[in-house]
Design an enzyme around this catalytic site. Structure first.
Site, PDB file in Angstrom:
ATOM      1  N   HIS A 287     -36.537  31.933 -15.424  1.00 56.37           N
ATOM      2  CA  HIS A 287     -36.707  30.587 -14.826  1.00 56.37           C
ATOM      3  C   HIS A 287     -37.975  29.930 -15.360  1.00 56.37           C
ATOM      4  CE1 HIS A 287     -34.554  32.360 -11.078  1.00 56.37           C
ATOM      5  NE2 HIS A 287     -33.711  31.526 -11.641  1.00 56.37           N
TER       6      HIS A 287
ATOM      7  N   LYS B  17     -25.896  31.460   2.256  1.00 55.31           N
ATOM      8  CA  LYS B  17     -26.216  32.576   1.358  1.00 55.31           C
ATOM      9  C   LYS B  17     -27.398  33.355   1.939  1.00 55.31           C
ATOM     10  CE  LYS B  17     -26.904  32.848  -3.639  1.00 55.31           C
ATOM     11  NZ  LYS B  17     -27.105  32.017  -4.828  1.00 55.31           N
TER      12      LYS B  17
ATOM     13  N   ARG C 174     -27.834  31.300 -20.374  1.00 59.14           N
ATOM     14  CA  ARG C 174     -28.160  32.653 -20.828  1.00 59.14           C
ATOM     15  C   ARG C 174     -27.139  33.171 -21.825  1.00 59.14           C
ATOM     16  NH1 ARG C 174     -28.706  34.650 -14.762  1.00 59.14           N
ATOM     17  NH2 ARG C 174     -26.864  33.341 -14.807  1.00 59.14           N
TER      18      ARG C 174
ATOM     19  N   SER D 248     -31.895  36.683 -10.749  1.00 62.04           N
ATOM     20  CA  SER D 248     -32.612  37.079  -9.525  1.00 62.04           C
ATOM     21  C   SER D 248     -31.855  38.192  -8.809  1.00 62.04           C
ATOM     22  CB  SER D 248     -32.763  35.887  -8.585  1.00 62.04           C
ATOM     23  OG  SER D 248     -33.527  34.882  -9.197  1.00 62.04           O
TER      24      SER D 248
HETATM   25  O1  PNS Z   1     -29.853  29.517  -8.956  1.00 58.02           O
HETATM   26  P1  PNS Z   1     -28.444  29.111  -8.667  1.00 58.02           P
HETATM   27  O2  PNS Z   1     -28.016  29.593  -7.286  1.00 58.02           O
HETATM   28  O3  PNS Z   1     -27.486  29.546  -9.751  1.00 58.02           O
HETATM   29  O4  PNS Z   1     -28.434  27.494  -8.650  1.00 58.02           O
HETATM   30  C1  PNS Z   1     -27.233  26.771  -8.461  1.00 58.02           C
HETATM   31  C2  PNS Z   1     -27.544  25.306  -8.124  1.00 58.02           C
HETATM   32  C3  PNS Z   1     -28.495  25.217  -6.957  1.00 58.02           C
HETATM   33  C4  PNS Z   1     -28.164  24.626  -9.320  1.00 58.02           C
HETATM   34  C5  PNS Z   1     -26.177  24.631  -7.787  1.00 58.02           C
HETATM   35  O5  PNS Z   1     -25.474  25.445  -6.893  1.00 58.02           O
HETATM   36  C6  PNS Z   1     -26.336  23.251  -7.165  1.00 58.02           C
HETATM   37  O6  PNS Z   1     -26.693  22.305  -7.832  1.00 58.02           O
HETATM   38  N1  PNS Z   1     -26.081  23.183  -5.841  1.00 58.02           N
HETATM   39  C7  PNS Z   1     -26.268  21.993  -5.056  1.00 58.02           C
HETATM   40  C8  PNS Z   1     -24.958  21.486  -4.465  1.00 58.02           C
HETATM   41  C9  PNS Z   1     -24.268  20.565  -5.432  1.00 58.02           C
HETATM   42  O7  PNS Z   1     -24.789  19.573  -5.890  1.00 58.02           O
HETATM   43  N2  PNS Z   1     -23.006  20.951  -5.749  1.00 58.02           N
HETATM   44  C10 PNS Z   1     -22.177  20.242  -6.687  1.00 58.02           C
HETATM   45  C11 PNS Z   1     -22.420  20.714  -8.096  1.00 58.02           C
HETATM   46  S1  PNS Z   1     -21.416  19.860  -9.208  1.00 58.02           S
END
Ligand code: PNS
Length: 164
Positions: A17, A41, A90, A127
């Site tokens: 990150h 979560k 990644r 993570s």
């Molecule tokens: O570290 P992560 O859990 O892989 O991050 C995922 C994240 C937070 C970037 C993604 O789940 C997100 O943007 N969630 C917010 C909800 C949202 O906007 N959902 C629609 C995505 S198109």
């Protein structure tokens, strides 16, 4: 002012990150690391703990802020006038879902997504894996920033104490 956001769960922040955030901070005037508040979560660290840790490990960049959000990322982007999301890729396995999210976010609000290829040193890193390896006593000190490692070990020790 050119602004971008690096969103994620950051439970906890890893060197993968931090690599992306640091590289984004060299391109944009201001980068916000946005921590998703996801009550569904289960997490090892509270949102407040993750924010505090992120502030500590990004302080040296000078142009990185840390915030949290719930709901849609694009709504946070609109409210804060941030037109770009920066994400690390990644491996090809990340691509399918990231492509869908990028297209959805662009369709919803015209927010662009910039993908950066992860430093190959961290291409296997997540993570969840860090937490799993550390839980079973594996060494993750080379995978997370020092303050994250200290907090990880402390949290695992607390949990062992609570289970005993
Ligand atoms: O570290 P992560 O859990 O892989 O991050 C995922 C994240 C937070 C970037 C993604 O789940 C997100 O943007 N969630 C917010 C909800 C949202 O906007 N959902 C629609 C995505 S198109």
């Amino acid at each position: 002012m050119r602004r971008a956001v690096c969103p994620g769960s950051f439970d906890p922040v890893t060197l993968g990150h931090l690599d992306i955030v640091g590289r984004a901070s060299a391109i944009y005037d201001e980068v916000t690391v946005a921590v998703l508040v996801n009550k569904k979560k289960s997490s090892m660290f509270s949102v407040e703990e993750r924010i505090e840790l992120l502030r500590e490990v990004t302080a040296s960049y000078g142009n990185v802020k840390v915030d949290s959000f719930h709901g849609l990322l694009v709504d946070w982007c609109r409210a804060h006038d941030v037109p770009v999301i920066v994400k690390g890729l990644r491996a090809i396995s990340d691509f399918d879902y990231e492509l869908q999210m990028a297209q959805m976010n662009h369709g919803l609000a015209g927010v662009e997504t910039l993908f950066m290829t992860t430093n190959p040193l961290f291409s296997f890193l997540s993570s969840s894996l860090v937490k799993e390896v550390a839980t079973y006593g594996g060494d993750v000190s080379h995978l997370v920033p020092g303050p994250a490692h200290e907090r990880l070990l402390a949290r695992l020790a607390e949990r062992r104490g609570a289970d005993a």
